[in-house]
Design an enzyme around this catalytic site. Sequence first.
Site, PDB file in Angstrom:
ATOM      1  CB  CYS A 146       7.706  -5.766 -11.553  1.00 41.97           C
ATOM      2  SG  CYS A 146       7.761  -3.990 -11.922  1.00 41.97           S
ATOM      3  CB  CYS A 162       1.696  -1.103  -8.736  1.00 41.20           C
ATOM      4  SG  CYS A 162       3.320  -0.857  -8.001  1.00 41.20           S
ATOM      5  CG  ASN A 163       3.238  -7.399  -9.189  1.00 42.67           C
ATOM      6  OD1 ASN A 163       2.764  -8.516  -9.036  1.00 42.67           O
ATOM      7  ND2 ASN A 163       3.313  -6.828 -10.384  1.00 42.67           N
ATOM      8  CG  ASP A 165       2.726   0.860 -12.173  1.00 46.01           C
ATOM      9  OD1 ASP A 165       2.984   0.163 -11.179  1.00 46.01           O
ATOM     10  OD2 ASP A 165       3.562   1.085 -13.068  1.00 46.01           O
TER      11      ASP A 165
HETATM   12  N1  DGL Z   1       5.300  -1.626 -11.563  1.00 47.03           N
HETATM   13  C1  DGL Z   1       5.585  -1.866 -10.212  1.00 47.03           C
HETATM   14  C2  DGL Z   1       5.302  -3.294  -9.785  1.00 47.03           C
HETATM   15  O1  DGL Z   1       4.472  -3.973 -10.370  1.00 47.03           O
HETATM   16  C3  DGL Z   1       6.784  -1.380  -9.528  1.00 47.03           C
HETATM   17  C4  DGL Z   1       7.915  -0.689 -10.044  1.00 47.03           C
HETATM   18  C5  DGL Z   1       8.500   0.249  -8.988  1.00 47.03           C
HETATM   19  O2  DGL Z   1       7.935   1.306  -8.799  1.00 47.03           O
HETATM   20  O3  DGL Z   1       9.517  -0.112  -8.378  1.00 47.03           O
HETATM   21  O4  DGL Z   1       5.852  -3.761  -8.818  1.00 47.03           O
END
Ligand code: DGL
Length: 258
Positions: free
Chosen positions: A185, A74-75, A11
Amino acid sequence: MKNREPIGVFDSGVGGISVLRELVNVMPNEDYIYLGDSLHAPYGTKSLEEVRGLTVHNVEKLMDRGAKSIVVACNTATSAAVAVLRERYPKLPLVGIEPAIKPAVSQYAGGRIVVMATPMTLQQEKFQRLMGKYKMDARIICLPCPGLMEFIERGDLDGEDLRKYLTELLWGVIKEKVDAIVLGCTHYPFARGMISQVVGDKVAIFDGGNGTAREMKRRLSSAGKLSDAEGKGKVEFINSRNTAEELELCRYLLNRKI
Ligand code: DGL
């Protein structure tokens, strides 16, 4: 001894640990190596090219460490780069995460559903296609949350500043009845308690962690790559910021009750 290599999980920071927790529940006997790229976080406000470059770099790092499969926890990285990864590594069991709109809509058909995610996730064509599939079945409202992941990166999961941020962010959407919130997220499940306090405990909250973990298990099983180890596997953390505090936060988030 078969398939004892670790499952690689990454992530942009510590958020993907919400997915790692589900993976450990679903496949407790596997070993895991978790890479958090906290040094370059956040990804959600970067350019597409930057996120693609960082994502490929992270996957290569995990493969160099012997990962037998990869979970893009990580989305943002999934929406920006999963197609590139599939093209580069056609044989690698690779699973990404996407906002859990499907289960939310099937439970709250006709309802008002808010998707909280990074600006990049919401802008990407992958997300627009996903939303297009369900837009006739529910009222889906997209809520970009720049700044929210930073609270989790700091280990602030229930402080007053977070409450204030969430109250201001959600104020506009909760003026009308909300049936469900989708946490799009992987950092946000760590703020679930506070989100629930702000929106009220009648609003259902969904995230994609468990579905992603079960999908990885199916993929490993059909590739014949599930570990034959018995007993509990181990979890190794690496982080591009690599300080003792960062690694301590990772272990704390893995074990904390959400
Ligand atoms: N944890 C990440 C997601 O699922 C993103 C957070 C980021 O880096 O902006 O999108």
